[in-house]
Design a protein around this motif. Structure first.
Motif, PDB file in Angstrom:
ATOM      1  N   PRO A 268       0.274   8.832   4.969  1.00  0.00           N
ATOM      2  CA  PRO A 268       1.330   7.822   5.052  1.00  0.00           C
ATOM      3  C   PRO A 268       1.203   6.976   6.314  1.00  0.00           C
ATOM      4  N   ASP A 269       1.601   5.722   6.226  1.00  0.00           N
ATOM      5  CA  ASP A 269       1.680   4.825   7.375  1.00  0.00           C
ATOM      6  C   ASP A 269       2.970   5.203   8.105  1.00  0.00           C
TER       7      ASP A 269
ATOM      8  N   ILE B 262       0.841  -1.208   0.000  1.00  0.00           N
ATOM      9  CA  ILE B 262       0.000   0.000   0.000  1.00  0.00           C
ATOM     10  C   ILE B 262       0.876   1.258   0.000  1.00  0.00           C
ATOM     11  N   GLU B 263       1.913   1.274   0.825  1.00  0.00           N
ATOM     12  CA  GLU B 263       2.798   2.443   0.878  1.00  0.00           C
ATOM     13  C   GLU B 263       3.574   2.597  -0.423  1.00  0.00           C
TER      14      GLU B 263
ATOM     15  N   THR C  22       9.489  13.258   1.256  1.00  0.00           N
ATOM     16  CA  THR C  22       8.673  12.208   0.649  1.00  0.00           C
ATOM     17  C   THR C  22       7.316  12.111   1.340  1.00  0.00           C
ATOM     18  N   VAL C  23       7.318  12.085   2.656  1.00  0.00           N
ATOM     19  CA  VAL C  23       6.059  12.015   3.410  1.00  0.00           C
ATOM     20  C   VAL C  23       5.199  13.237   3.099  1.00  0.00           C
TER      21      VAL C  23
ATOM     22  N   GLU D  16      11.882  -0.346   3.697  1.00  0.00           N
ATOM     23  CA  GLU D  16      10.680  -1.162   3.851  1.00  0.00           C
ATOM     24  C   GLU D  16       9.710  -0.922   2.692  1.00  0.00           C
ATOM     25  N   VAL D  17       9.452   0.332   2.389  1.00  0.00           N
ATOM     26  CA  VAL D  17       8.543   0.655   1.295  1.00  0.00           C
ATOM     27  C   VAL D  17       9.169   0.236  -0.039  1.00  0.00           C
TER      28      VAL D  17
END
Length: 170
Positions: A127-128, A48-49, A116-117, A70-71
């Motif tokens: 964002p998560d 999803i991210e 980015t966020v 992670e993303v």
């Protein structure tokens, strides 16, 4: 005033709706295959991210942004499904290229995640937060072993000296 101005920026599609259930499950399975022991729920969150990141990168191609490791794992899995990824990028109006390079702490830009966020939020997504932290605060270990440097000339051998991190400006 035009209708576009009156209504404001177009709201992005919910990231989960960008893929069918079958496509989502296939890409999530790729994440799980590459990360032994990862929970399916976590793999879904990474995907999803990654989708939020790709949509944001497509909408704002000149802004230098980068995913967390992670993303990036979700983005890698998405890219491996080449036809699906090409179709997604086509629907978004531009290809979002990936320029990997080996991690190097000397190139780390602490502001890139903030930027980015902020861009993901500007796109219209939330964002998560647990998945958008620096390399010292990772929520989960992933197989992805590349990083993205948001400075000109910082890319690896695929595109030396011509990097916009996510491929900005087609």
């Amino acid at each position: 005033m035009t209708a576009a101005c009156a209504t404001g920026p177009q709201k992005p599609p919910p990231p989960r709706t960008l893929l069918t259930d079958a496509q989502f499950n296939d890409v999530r399975a790729t994440i799980l295959d590459n990360n032994t022991g990862m929970e399916p729920e976590m793999a879904g969150r990474l995907l999803i991210e990654a989708l939020k990141f790709v949509v944001s990168a497509a909408r704002f191609p000149s802004v230098r942004i980068a995913p967390t490791r992670e993303v990036d794992e979700g983005w890698h899995a998405l890219i491996l499904h080449t036809h699906l990824y090409a179709t997604l990028c086509s629907r978004l109006g531009r290809s979002v290229h990936h320029y990997p390079e080996r991690p190097d702490a000397s190139r780390h830009d602490p502001d890139v995640l903030t930027r980015t966020v902020a861009l993901i939020e500007r796109t219209g997504y939330t964002p998560d937060a647990e998945l958008w932290v620096g390399p010292d605060s990772s929520l989960v270990t992933v197989a992805a072993n590349c990083s993205h440097t948001p400075v000109p000339g910082g890319c690896g051998p695929i595109n030396p000296g011509n990097c916009a991190t996510h491929g900005g400006g087609e």
